[in-house]
Design a protein around this motif. Structure first.
Motif, short mmCIF file in Angstrom:
data_model
loop_
_atom_site.label_atom_id
_atom_site.label_comp_id
_atom_site.label_asym_id
_atom_site.label_seq_id
_atom_site.Cartn_x
_atom_site.Cartn_y
_atom_site.Cartn_z
N LEU A 41 0.69 -1.04 -0.03
CA LEU A 41 0.08 -0.02 -0.08
C LEU A 41 0.82 1.14 -0.02
CD1 LEU A 41 -3.00 -1.17 2.46
CD2 LEU A 41 -2.96 -1.02 0.13
N TRP A 44 2.20 1.67 -3.41
CA TRP A 44 1.11 2.29 -4.14
C TRP A 44 0.96 3.88 -4.00
CZ3 TRP A 44 -4.63 0.56 -3.36
CH2 TRP A 44 -5.74 1.39 -4.06
N PHE A 59 -3.26 5.87 -2.54
CA PHE A 59 -3.98 5.21 -1.66
C PHE A 59 -4.85 5.97 -0.64
CE2 PHE A 59 -4.56 2.72 2.32
CZ PHE A 59 -5.51 1.90 2.01
N VAL A 62 -7.82 7.34 -2.09
CA VAL A 62 -8.85 6.10 -2.49
C VAL A 62 -9.64 5.82 -0.70
CG1 VAL A 62 -9.30 3.76 -2.94
CG2 VAL A 62 -7.63 5.11 -4.47
N ALA A 63 -8.60 5.83 -0.02
CA ALA A 63 -9.18 5.45 1.43
C ALA A 63 -10.11 6.24 2.02
CB ALA A 63 -8.29 5.11 2.38
N PHE A 66 -13.15 6.13 0.09
CA PHE A 66 -13.84 4.94 0.48
C PHE A 66 -14.89 5.14 1.88
CE2 PHE A 66 -13.91 0.99 3.03
CZ PHE A 66 -14.49 -0.08 2.38
N TRP A 251 -12.04 3.06 -7.68
CA TRP A 251 -11.20 2.43 -6.80
C TRP A 251 -11.69 2.20 -5.44
CZ3 TRP A 251 -6.87 -0.20 -8.11
CH2 TRP A 251 -6.25 0.17 -9.23
N SER A 252 -12.63 2.98 -4.97
CA SER A 252 -13.18 2.52 -3.68
C SER A 252 -14.10 1.88 -3.89
CB SER A 252 -14.02 4.16 -3.26
OG SER A 252 -15.08 3.74 -2.65
N LEU A 255 -12.33 -1.45 -3.73
CA LEU A 255 -11.76 -2.00 -2.36
C LEU A 255 -12.85 -2.50 -1.70
CD1 LEU A 255 -8.96 -1.52 -1.12
CD2 LEU A 255 -10.00 0.70 -0.06
N LEU A 256 -14.08 -1.93 -1.78
CA LEU A 256 -15.06 -2.80 -0.98
C LEU A 256 -15.48 -4.12 -1.50
CD1 LEU A 256 -17.52 -2.12 0.90
CD2 LEU A 256 -18.92 -1.44 -0.81
N ALA A 258 -13.13 -6.08 -2.71
CA ALA A 258 -12.15 -7.14 -2.01
C ALA A 258 -12.29 -7.34 -0.60
CB ALA A 258 -10.94 -6.26 -2.05
N LEU A 259 -12.92 -6.25 0.17
CA LEU A 259 -13.24 -6.59 1.70
C LEU A 259 -14.43 -7.51 1.70
CD1 LEU A 259 -12.63 -3.08 3.03
CD2 LEU A 259 -11.09 -4.97 3.30
#
Lengths: 282, 255
Positions: A41, A44, A59, A62-63, A66, A251-252, A255-256, A258-259
């Motif tokens: 990360l 990134w 990142f 994005v975070a 998110f 991207w957000s 990420l969701l 993936a989680l």
């Protein structure tokens, strides 16, 4: 599982230094295995800042996005955002329906095949054929049949998962220890009890392995179907943000997904540990 | 329940496992079957249990021919780990033995509790088999056999997988259960001492294909006890005779 000596009012004995160090180490162990992830990360973050591109935001951006996208509290929705409530339940419901259908059909087919060598020989070329066809390849055909609708996702998820569940179940059922089957026969168990009390539990390790693998496939197919064949859902959102150049949001959403995948795997883990308690005997 | 064995034989492919055997086992009798390993004694027991189809001849239980596992017959296998179901608690394992006849719930609970008390494990109903020792697991297997309220108990080397101390305990347990439940028992064993100590009659089988070499009445007084019975001169004589019969055919032919 992190049971700490400190803070618990019930703990009367102060743990010794060595013990405390041991506890600390145990508590930190899961974190220690995350260092590679953290490093990636960081790479990134640095790469995105060194060479800014609208396509790959850092990142940290994005975070932040998110948190805003999915967890900004709307009135009366606990911590979840409206966007979350519009997309996630829709997607998960498709996955649940498709996967449940695959589980029921797959276990039923698997039991039939596992109990009969003849059925296995007959059906195995068919199953091998469908297993070799990537589920995604069926998407255009499904679109043709169902049009742009929920049914496409559900069908695709079910179709992509059912063969794996069926073969794993068949393997498990065919491999049940003959000692258990002989005992069941001597107890004169009726068919239903034989299946529910003996055959399925004995085959459970293999069946659960099939369910776990198929859940991963199901998640993939859920996203794929939503990219093309729906007007809502996580896959649809990712495609929408990509097509409208909203890259941080894309991207957000990614990420969701993936989680969600990690959370689903964790859930299967829990079920597995509970159902297969008996395997850790001795 | 009376067991009649009529010219019963079995082959596995080309290999004869059991030459025609005939015998009668009376109601309430305790018969041990001994013989060298591979002589077909376990095959004989599986035929009695209806778990193998007979090649020739037949088995009658009170005049009714056996085809498939009969009601009123319970089997205790040697390997308790492959006989008890590890995913079920002890209580549920025992309850399975009565599924076929569907007793009322209270009746079932009563039978389960009685069986567990009889084998000396009254407090294990909620445990899982793998939480118990080997000897305890075999007791649970015996308790499960009792839950079906059998009139015939077939035991296939039930004490072969436990240590000597546990074996002696389990032997005395079986003697006690026989009194308590009045059940006909057929016990397959390779242990000569065990056969003489427990049984009213010992059937000695020849090496494969098994046939009955001797049908020996064990005229030892009841009640039997590990110390008293095994100290009797008659015990030593019977034991020596069975031992000679079991060993004789391989004299000089040992590899």
């Amino acid at each position: 599982m992190a049971e700490r000596g400190r803070g618990g009012p019930a703990s009367t004995v102060e743990p010794g230094t060595a013990e405390r160090a041991g506890r600390l180490r145990r508590a930190l162990r899961p974190l220690a295995s995350l260092w590679l992830l953290a490093a990636l990360l960081l790479v990134w973050e640095l790469a995105a800042r060194a060479d800014p591109s609208p396509f790959l935001p850092p990142f940290s951006v994005v975070a932040a996005r998110f948190g805003e996208d999915w967890f900004a509290p709307a009135p009366g929705t606990l911590l979840l955002s409206e966007r979350f409530l519009d997309a996630v339940p829709v997607s998960l419901s498709r996955l649940a329906r498709g996967w449940a259908l695959a589980a029921v059909l797959g276990i039923a087919i698997g039991v039939l095949l596992g109990r009969s060598r003849a059925a296995r020989a007959l059906a195995s070329p068919v199953i091998r054929f469908w297993m070799s066809v990537p589920g995604v390849a069926v998407l255009p055909i499904a679109l043709q049949f169902f049009g742009v609708s929920d049914a496409v996702s559900v069908f695709l998820i079910a179709f992509g998962s059912v063969w794996i569940i069926a073969t794993h179940t068949a393997d498990g059922v065919a491999g049940v220890d003959p000692g258990w089957l002989r005992t069941a026969r001597s107890l004169r168990l009726p068919r239903g009890a034989l299946l529910l009390r003996v055959v399925l539990p004995a085959a459970a390790p293999s069946i659960l392995a099939g369910l776990r693998v198929s859940l991963g496939f199901g998640l993939v197919l859920m996203i794929v179907a939503e990219l093309y064949a729906t007007t809502a859902g996580l896959g649809h959102d990712i495609a929408l943000y990509q097509q409208t150049f909203r890259y941080p949001e894309m991207w957000s959403a990614f990420l969701l997904v993936a989680l969600l995948g990690i959370a689903l795997n964790g859930a299967v883990d829990l079920v597995e540990r509970r159902v297969l308690r008996w395997r850790r005997r001795g | 329940m009376e067991i009649t064995i009529e010219r019963l034989a079995k082959r596995y492919g080309d290999r004869p496992a059991l030459d025609p055997i005939s015998a009668r086992i009376g109601q309430g009798e305790f018969v041990a079957v001994v013989g060298p390993s591979g002589c077909g004694k376990s095959t004989l027991l599986m035929l009695l249990a209806g778990l193998l189809p007979a090649g020739e001849g037949r088995v009658l239980l009170d005049e009714v021919p056996v085809d498939g596992p009969p009601a009123g017959v319970s089997v205790v296998f040697q390997d308790y780990a492959r006989s008890l179901f590890p995913w079920l608690t002890v209580r549920r394992n025992l309850a399975l033995a009565a599924v076929a006849e569907r007793p009322a719930r209270a009746e079932l609970e009563h039978r389960i509790d009685r069986a567990l008390r009889s084998v000396g494990l009254p407090d294990t109903a909620a445990r899982f088999p793998w939480q118990l020792s080997g000897g305890q697991q075999q007791r649970v297997a015996i308790a499960r056999a009792l839950v079906a309220e059998p009139r015939v108990l077939l035991m296939d080397e039930p004490f072969a997988a436990v240590d000597a101390q546990t074996r002696a305990d389990l032997q005395d347990l079986v003697l006690r259960l026989r009194e308590e439940y009045g059940v006909t028992i057929v016990l397959v064993t390779h242990d000569v001492d065990e056969s003489v100590y427990l049984a009213d009659r010992v059937l000695v089988l020849s090496p494969a294909p098994g046939r009955v070499l001797r049908d020996l009445v064990v005229d030892l007084p009841a009640p039997r006890g590990q110390l008293v019975t095994k100290a009797l001169p008659r015990f030593a004589e019977l034991r020596a005779e069975v031992f000679r019969l079991v060993m004789r055919p391989v004299d000089g032919a040992a590899p």
